[in-house]
Design a protein around this motif. Structure first.
Motif, PDB file in Angstrom:
ATOM      1  N   ARG A 166       0.836  -1.215   0.000  1.00  0.00           N
ATOM      2  CA  ARG A 166       0.000   0.000   0.000  1.00  0.00           C
ATOM      3  C   ARG A 166       0.862   1.252   0.000  1.00  0.00           C
ATOM      4  NH1 ARG A 166      -4.504  -1.593   4.381  1.00  0.00           N
ATOM      5  NH2 ARG A 166      -2.732  -1.187   5.682  1.00  0.00           N
ATOM      6  N   LEU A 222       1.496   4.629  -2.996  1.00  0.00           N
ATOM      7  CA  LEU A 222       1.319   6.052  -2.711  1.00  0.00           C
ATOM      8  C   LEU A 222       2.061   6.898  -3.744  1.00  0.00           C
ATOM      9  CD1 LEU A 222       2.007   6.099   1.141  1.00  0.00           C
ATOM     10  CD2 LEU A 222      -0.215   6.431   0.034  1.00  0.00           C
ATOM     11  N   ASP A 236       4.155  11.786  -1.328  1.00  0.00           N
ATOM     12  CA  ASP A 236       3.558  11.372  -0.059  1.00  0.00           C
ATOM     13  C   ASP A 236       4.393  10.282   0.605  1.00  0.00           C
ATOM     14  OD1 ASP A 236       1.527  13.156  -0.606  1.00  0.00           O
ATOM     15  OD2 ASP A 236       0.045  11.632  -1.134  1.00  0.00           O
ATOM     16  N   ARG A 286       0.332  16.201   3.806  1.00  0.00           N
ATOM     17  CA  ARG A 286       0.693  14.954   3.134  1.00  0.00           C
ATOM     18  C   ARG A 286       0.618  13.770   4.094  1.00  0.00           C
ATOM     19  NH1 ARG A 286       5.785  16.834  -0.719  1.00  0.00           N
ATOM     20  NH2 ARG A 286       4.541  18.166  -2.087  1.00  0.00           N
ATOM     21  N   ARG A 333      -2.996  12.971   4.670  1.00  0.00           N
ATOM     22  CA  ARG A 333      -3.557  12.294   3.501  1.00  0.00           C
ATOM     23  C   ARG A 333      -3.111  10.824   3.473  1.00  0.00           C
ATOM     24  NH1 ARG A 333      -2.533  15.941  -0.395  1.00  0.00           N
ATOM     25  NH2 ARG A 333      -0.373  15.279  -0.595  1.00  0.00           N
ATOM     26  N   VAL A 334      -1.837  10.571   3.777  1.00  0.00           N
ATOM     27  CA  VAL A 334      -1.317   9.199   3.799  1.00  0.00           C
ATOM     28  C   VAL A 334      -2.058   8.378   4.845  1.00  0.00           C
ATOM     29  CG1 VAL A 334       0.687   7.799   4.440  1.00  0.00           C
ATOM     30  CG2 VAL A 334       0.962   9.723   2.884  1.00  0.00           C
ATOM     31  N   ARG A 355      -5.036   8.852   6.137  1.00  0.00           N
ATOM     32  CA  ARG A 355      -6.418   8.604   5.702  1.00  0.00           C
ATOM     33  C   ARG A 355      -6.469   7.524   4.624  1.00  0.00           C
ATOM     34  NH1 ARG A 355      -6.814  14.212   5.314  1.00  0.00           N
ATOM     35  NH2 ARG A 355      -6.987  13.992   3.062  1.00  0.00           N
ATOM     36  N   ARG A 356      -5.552   7.612   3.670  1.00  0.00           N
ATOM     37  CA  ARG A 356      -5.555   6.644   2.569  1.00  0.00           C
ATOM     38  C   ARG A 356      -5.237   5.232   3.063  1.00  0.00           C
ATOM     39  NH1 ARG A 356      -2.479   6.914  -3.264  1.00  0.00           N
ATOM     40  NH2 ARG A 356      -3.141   4.861  -3.928  1.00  0.00           N
ATOM     41  N   LEU A 357      -4.233   5.116   3.938  1.00  0.00           N
ATOM     42  CA  LEU A 357      -3.874   3.796   4.449  1.00  0.00           C
ATOM     43  C   LEU A 357      -4.993   3.209   5.295  1.00  0.00           C
ATOM     44  CD1 LEU A 357      -0.084   4.253   5.267  1.00  0.00           C
ATOM     45  CD2 LEU A 357      -1.106   3.131   3.278  1.00  0.00           C
ATOM     46  N   ALA A 416      -8.235   3.901   4.899  1.00  0.00           N
ATOM     47  CA  ALA A 416      -9.292   3.545   3.946  1.00  0.00           C
ATOM     48  C   ALA A 416      -8.941   2.259   3.214  1.00  0.00           C
ATOM     49  CB  ALA A 416      -9.515   4.683   2.946  1.00  0.00           C
ATOM     50  N   ASP A 417      -7.686   2.105   2.798  1.00  0.00           N
ATOM     51  CA  ASP A 417      -7.251   0.875   2.133  1.00  0.00           C
ATOM     52  C   ASP A 417      -7.412  -0.322   3.054  1.00  0.00           C
ATOM     53  OD1 ASP A 417      -6.598   2.346  -0.101  1.00  0.00           O
ATOM     54  OD2 ASP A 417      -4.417   2.219   0.191  1.00  0.00           O
ATOM     55  N   GLU A 433     -11.081  -1.253   3.268  1.00  0.00           N
ATOM     56  CA  GLU A 433     -11.486  -1.888   2.014  1.00  0.00           C
ATOM     57  C   GLU A 433     -10.998  -3.333   1.967  1.00  0.00           C
ATOM     58  OE1 GLU A 433     -13.863  -1.937  -0.944  1.00  0.00           O
ATOM     59  OE2 GLU A 433     -13.574  -0.115   0.210  1.00  0.00           O
TER      60      GLU A 433
END
Length: 196
Positions: free
Chosen positions: A127, A131, A135, A166, A169-170, A172-174, A176-177, A180
């Protein structure tokens, strides 16, 4: 104690003085580089970083007492140039995880804190590899470079607010991943593990 800035200033007329900057920061740069590209390529990163730093020492910003952010910025750019294939870099991460504890006494004192960060990052390697580069650089300078937001901002020549956004954002993305992936596991009848 003499600051890095003072040593670099002195090295302009006495080039051998720059060796003291190397002695102060080579271990940290080597540890960071090994975690990013593996031990062998990491040594090349260290060599290239300090060669560039020596050549550019005349342009060092003497308002900074420490050369650490400047050196990590150079190392990050060297890594970008050296690695042509992200896949090779991320295969090296698993091997590099064991390197983190083998680099000197001052690291030993902080090994427990770094071990937690390393343990959290290793399962996330795929993951993290996905990125955007900018980031990923911020995340790895923070986690593996042991740098403050301010030092990362200097290293990457961006405002501190950009570093904060940044990293946010990282995270939040990690997260969310991870959610999922957990849903995919539920759909296939596998138990869902809750992660940090």
């Amino acid at each position: 104690m003499t600051t890095d800035s003072g040593i670099i200033r002195r090295s302009l007329s006495e080039p051998s003085a720059f060796a003291e900057v190397f002695e102060r920061h080579a271990t940290a740069i080597a540890r960071f580089a090994a975690q990013r590209v593996g031990t062998d390529a990491g040594q090349d990163v260290v060599s290239e970083t300090f060669l560039i730093a020596f050549r550019r020492r005349g342009s060092f910003d003497h308002s900074w007492e420490s050369a650490k952010p400047w050196l990590f910025g150079i190392a990050t750019r060297v890594i970008h140039r050296m690695r042509g294939q992200d896949a090779k870099q991320w295969r090296a991460i698993a091997a590099a995880a064991s390197v983190a504890i083998e680099h000197g006494d001052d690291l030993h004192e902080r090994a427990e804190a770094h071990a937690d960060a390393d343990a959290a990052l290793r399962p996330l390697a795929a993951r993290i590899a996905a990125l955007p580069t900018r980031d990923r650089d911020v995340l790895l300078l923070y986690a593996w470079g042991d740098m403050t937001y301010e030092q990362i901002a200097i290293a990457l020549s961006v405002p501190v607010g950009t570093v904060r956004s940044r990293l946010n954002r990282v995270r939040r993305r990690l997260r969310a991943d991870g959610v999922e992936q957990g849903r995919e596991g539920e759909q296939h009848g596998r138990p869902v593990e809750q992660g940090a």
